[in-house]
Scaffold this motif. Structure first.
Motif, PDB file in Angstrom:
ATOM      1  N   TYR A  57      -9.409   6.160   1.025  1.00  0.00           N
ATOM      2  CA  TYR A  57      -8.621   5.431   2.036  1.00  0.00           C
ATOM      3  C   TYR A  57      -8.955   3.941   1.987  1.00  0.00           C
ATOM      4  CZ  TYR A  57      -6.581   4.771   6.791  1.00  0.00           C
ATOM      5  OH  TYR A  57      -5.834   4.372   7.883  1.00  0.00           O
ATOM      6  N   GLU A  58     -10.255   3.636   1.869  1.00  0.00           N
ATOM      7  CA  GLU A  58     -10.691   2.240   1.838  1.00  0.00           C
ATOM      8  C   GLU A  58     -10.371   1.572   0.506  1.00  0.00           C
ATOM      9  OE1 GLU A  58     -14.749   2.896   2.875  1.00  0.00           O
ATOM     10  OE2 GLU A  58     -14.355   2.812   5.047  1.00  0.00           O
ATOM     11  N   ILE A  59     -10.543   2.305  -0.613  1.00  0.00           N
ATOM     12  CA  ILE A  59     -10.212   1.762  -1.937  1.00  0.00           C
ATOM     13  C   ILE A  59      -8.753   1.300  -1.969  1.00  0.00           C
ATOM     14  CG2 ILE A  59      -9.732   2.444  -4.334  1.00  0.00           C
ATOM     15  CD1 ILE A  59     -12.237   4.268  -4.126  1.00  0.00           C
ATOM     16  N   LEU A  60      -7.871   2.104  -1.359  1.00  0.00           N
ATOM     17  CA  LEU A  60      -6.441   1.825  -1.398  1.00  0.00           C
ATOM     18  C   LEU A  60      -5.992   0.872  -0.284  1.00  0.00           C
ATOM     19  CD1 LEU A  60      -5.284   5.462  -2.228  1.00  0.00           C
ATOM     20  CD2 LEU A  60      -5.276   3.506  -3.790  1.00  0.00           C
ATOM     21  N   ASN A  61      -6.980   0.346   0.486  1.00  0.00           N
ATOM     22  CA  ASN A  61      -6.674  -0.596   1.576  1.00  0.00           C
ATOM     23  C   ASN A  61      -5.650  -0.029   2.556  1.00  0.00           C
ATOM     24  OD1 ASN A  61      -8.379  -2.775   0.868  1.00  0.00           O
ATOM     25  ND2 ASN A  61      -6.949  -3.346  -0.764  1.00  0.00           N
ATOM     26  N   MET A  62      -5.829   1.233   2.899  1.00  0.00           N
ATOM     27  CA  MET A  62      -4.881   1.911   3.757  1.00  0.00           C
ATOM     28  C   MET A  62      -5.078   1.548   5.216  1.00  0.00           C
ATOM     29  SD  MET A  62      -2.490   3.659   2.523  1.00  0.00           S
ATOM     30  CE  MET A  62      -2.079   4.465   4.064  1.00  0.00           C
ATOM     31  N   SER A  63      -4.029   1.806   5.991  1.00  0.00           N
ATOM     32  CA  SER A  63      -4.100   1.768   7.449  1.00  0.00           C
ATOM     33  C   SER A  63      -3.084   2.789   7.944  1.00  0.00           C
ATOM     34  CB  SER A  63      -3.795   0.369   7.994  1.00  0.00           C
ATOM     35  OG  SER A  63      -2.536  -0.080   7.553  1.00  0.00           O
TER      36      SER A  63
ATOM     37  N   GLN B 138       0.836  -1.206   0.000  1.00  0.00           N
ATOM     38  CA  GLN B 138       0.000   0.000   0.000  1.00  0.00           C
ATOM     39  C   GLN B 138       0.872   1.258   0.000  1.00  0.00           C
ATOM     40  OE1 GLN B 138      -1.331  -2.820   1.446  1.00  0.00           O
ATOM     41  NE2 GLN B 138      -2.886  -2.725  -0.148  1.00  0.00           N
ATOM     42  N   MET B 139       1.971   1.209   0.735  1.00  0.00           N
ATOM     43  CA  MET B 139       2.884   2.364   0.780  1.00  0.00           C
ATOM     44  C   MET B 139       3.530   2.589  -0.590  1.00  0.00           C
ATOM     45  SD  MET B 139       2.675   3.444   3.946  1.00  0.00           S
ATOM     46  CE  MET B 139       4.145   4.365   4.383  1.00  0.00           C
ATOM     47  N   ALA B 140       3.964   1.502  -1.223  1.00  0.00           N
ATOM     48  CA  ALA B 140       4.580   1.619  -2.549  1.00  0.00           C
ATOM     49  C   ALA B 140       3.577   2.148  -3.570  1.00  0.00           C
ATOM     50  CB  ALA B 140       5.124   0.261  -2.993  1.00  0.00           C
ATOM     51  N   LEU B 141       2.350   1.634  -3.507  1.00  0.00           N
ATOM     52  CA  LEU B 141       1.309   2.067  -4.448  1.00  0.00           C
ATOM     53  C   LEU B 141       1.016   3.550  -4.302  1.00  0.00           C
ATOM     54  CD1 LEU B 141      -1.047   1.613  -6.460  1.00  0.00           C
ATOM     55  CD2 LEU B 141      -2.455   0.951  -4.497  1.00  0.00           C
ATOM     56  N   THR B 142       0.772   4.014  -3.078  1.00  0.00           N
ATOM     57  CA  THR B 142       0.365   5.406  -2.873  1.00  0.00           C
ATOM     58  C   THR B 142       1.522   6.373  -3.092  1.00  0.00           C
ATOM     59  OG1 THR B 142       0.680   5.082  -0.485  1.00  0.00           O
ATOM     60  CG2 THR B 142      -1.556   4.904  -1.330  1.00  0.00           C
ATOM     61  N   PHE B 143       2.763   5.878  -3.007  1.00  0.00           N
ATOM     62  CA  PHE B 143       3.914   6.749  -3.289  1.00  0.00           C
ATOM     63  C   PHE B 143       4.042   7.026  -4.786  1.00  0.00           C
ATOM     64  CE2 PHE B 143       8.552   7.749  -3.414  1.00  0.00           C
ATOM     65  CZ  PHE B 143       8.522   8.823  -2.537  1.00  0.00           C
ATOM     66  N   ASN B 144       3.474   6.134  -5.600  1.00  0.00           N
ATOM     67  CA  ASN B 144       3.525   6.283  -7.052  1.00  0.00           C
ATOM     68  C   ASN B 144       2.247   7.002  -7.491  1.00  0.00           C
ATOM     69  OD1 ASN B 144       3.011   5.555  -9.914  1.00  0.00           O
ATOM     70  ND2 ASN B 144       4.880   4.347  -9.684  1.00  0.00           N
ATOM     71  N   LYS B 145       2.369   8.281  -7.805  1.00  0.00           N
ATOM     72  CA  LYS B 145       1.184   9.102  -8.100  1.00  0.00           C
ATOM     73  C   LYS B 145       0.380   8.537  -9.270  1.00  0.00           C
ATOM     74  CE  LYS B 145       3.242  13.454  -6.434  1.00  0.00           C
ATOM     75  NZ  LYS B 145       4.604  12.993  -6.084  1.00  0.00           N
ATOM     76  N   ARG B 146       1.061   8.120 -10.325  1.00  0.00           N
ATOM     77  CA  ARG B 146       0.364   7.602 -11.512  1.00  0.00           C
ATOM     78  C   ARG B 146      -0.465   6.374 -11.164  1.00  0.00           C
ATOM     79  NH1 ARG B 146       3.216   3.913 -15.987  1.00  0.00           N
ATOM     80  NH2 ARG B 146       3.525   2.809 -14.033  1.00  0.00           N
ATOM     81  N   ASP B 147       0.151   5.430 -10.442  1.00  0.00           N
ATOM     82  CA  ASP B 147      -0.553   4.183 -10.140  1.00  0.00           C
ATOM     83  C   ASP B 147      -1.721   4.425  -9.193  1.00  0.00           C
ATOM     84  OD1 ASP B 147       1.322   3.071 -11.752  1.00  0.00           O
ATOM     85  OD2 ASP B 147       2.344   1.902 -10.207  1.00  0.00           O
ATOM     86  N   THR B 148      -1.540   5.337  -8.237  1.00  0.00           N
ATOM     87  CA  THR B 148      -2.639   5.671  -7.329  1.00  0.00           C
ATOM     88  C   THR B 148      -3.817   6.255  -8.100  1.00  0.00           C
ATOM     89  OG1 THR B 148      -1.007   6.189  -5.616  1.00  0.00           O
ATOM     90  CG2 THR B 148      -3.251   6.929  -5.224  1.00  0.00           C
ATOM     91  N   LEU B 149      -3.527   7.185  -9.004  1.00  0.00           N
ATOM     92  CA  LEU B 149      -4.589   7.785  -9.814  1.00  0.00           C
ATOM     93  C   LEU B 149      -5.281   6.721 -10.664  1.00  0.00           C
ATOM     94  CD1 LEU B 149      -2.726  11.035 -10.934  1.00  0.00           C
ATOM     95  CD2 LEU B 149      -4.685  10.930  -9.383  1.00  0.00           C
ATOM     96  N   SER B 150      -4.504   5.790 -11.215  1.00  0.00           N
ATOM     97  CA  SER B 150      -5.092   4.726 -12.048  1.00  0.00           C
ATOM     98  C   SER B 150      -6.091   3.896 -11.261  1.00  0.00           C
ATOM     99  CB  SER B 150      -3.989   3.815 -12.595  1.00  0.00           C
ATOM    100  OG  SER B 150      -3.113   4.532 -13.432  1.00  0.00           O
ATOM    101  N   VAL B 151      -5.771   3.631  -9.995  1.00  0.00           N
ATOM    102  CA  VAL B 151      -6.673   2.824  -9.159  1.00  0.00           C
ATOM    103  C   VAL B 151      -7.936   3.604  -8.818  1.00  0.00           C
ATOM    104  CG1 VAL B 151      -6.948   1.712  -6.911  1.00  0.00           C
ATOM    105  CG2 VAL B 151      -4.828   1.387  -8.196  1.00  0.00           C
TER     106      VAL B 151
END
Length: 324
Positions: free
Chosen positions: A263-269, A110-123
């Motif tokens: 927050y929930e879409i990205l499975n954050m904690s 989750q940390m790697a995903l959200t650090f990558n702006k492009r991939d976060t936006l894609s999700v």
């Protein structure tokens, strides 16, 4: 027996000084009746624990232990205060997972995903969350200024894909500014994002897990003296941060729902602070920070304070949720 908590700070990016300030604040406010905090500097050239006199003791990277004045110290939990690599991009968290050491951040993926702006936006786009129009470039790609401007328009923003604290970001108002802005962004990262300008109210929203629940903190309105919320605006007082934001009740409710949904879409904690632009009362997602600034002046602690959560309570909760 009190738990040993390693407060990791520093990192390998342009954000090292900001991280050291955040880490010191965490260290200063940890509840010492419950925990034994240790300052740990994670830097390119060394991993060290600092004692009260700032003497340095090396970290054993096989198990993240240290020997301080002849006594072996092991840690029960790591409090992650590293902005950028390797804390916010998940790298060091994957290492902690491998050696079985608990930490206060979200899982490393989750940390790697959200650090990558492009991939976060894609999700988030797949779930109908509004975003800016964007173009993604890798260093070495052929650049057509006309195609870029035709797609995103002017003004637009050029930003590194994997960076924080607004390092490397430029607002481009005219075509001749585009290539210099791209070159500036490439100094921070080999991947960049070019986004359309969203004309509206900028808000910042903290979403955290607190006592087992997902809590949306009071919303902050960002009013920058500069052209946008850049490094100076964030850290050198060149902005107003107004909490609660001066938005309507309907807008507030929409932002809160959207922030919790993302927050929930990205499975954050753990901690998060996300930025949105309200365009015609509709929040457009910009990005998520998973190791937001946590000095006394930083936005997330301001929001927590408005919610009635002190720094000590905020940090105790993060540690307890990591340990349980």
């Amino acid at each position: 027996m009190k738990k040993n908590i390693a407060v990791i700070m520093g990192g390998y990016s342009s954000e090292v000084e900001v991280s050291l300030k955040s880490g010191q604040v965490v260290y200063n406010h940890i509840d010492t009746e419950k925990y034994n905090p240790f300052k740990v500097h994670i830097l390119q050239d060394k991993w060290v624990v600092l004692d009260e006199n700032n003497n340095e003791f090396s970290i054993n990277r096989h198990n993240f232990s240290s020997e301080i004045n002849g006594k072996k110290i092991t840690f029960d939990c790591v409090f992650n205060a590293i902005h950028g690599a390797p804390g916010e991009n998940g790298t060091i968290l994957a290492y902690f997972d491998l050696i079985g050491l608990k930490h206060t951040s979200a899982p490393f993926y989750q940390m790697a995903l959200t650090f990558n702006k492009r991939d976060t936006l894609s999700v988030v786009k797949q779930y109908g969350i509004p975003t800016a129009t964007s173009i993604y470039l890798n260093q070495g790609d052929t650049i057509s200024e006309d195609i870029i401007i035709e797609k995103v328009g002017l003004p637009c923003f050029v930003k590194p894909n994997n960076a924080g604290s607004s390092f490397g970001i430029s607002k481009v108002n005219a075509q001749q500014e585009l290539i210099p802005a791209i070159e500036k962004a490439y100094k921070e990262d080999s991947e960049i994002l070019i986004e359309s300008f969203l004309d509206g109210t900028e808000v910042s929203v903290g979403v955290i897990q607190y006592k087992g629940d997902t809590v949306v903190l009071p919303i902050t309105e960002i009013v920058s003296e500069n052209d946008f919320f850049d490094y100076e605006a964030k850290y050198e007082g060149k902005s107003q941060e107004i909490t609660p934001a001066r938005i309507s009740k309907e807008e507030e409710e929409t932002v809160r729902k959207t922030a919790k949904r993302v927050y929930e879409i990205l499975n954050m904690s753990g901690f998060s602070r996300s930025e949105y632009i309200l365009v015609n009362s509709k929040p457009h997602f910009l990005e998520m920070n998973t190791v937001p600034g946590i000095t006394e002046e930083s936005i997330l602690p301001q929001q927590a304070n408005k919610h009635g959560i002190s720094l000590k309570e905020l940090f105790t909760n993060a540690i307890e949720m990591a340990l349980n």
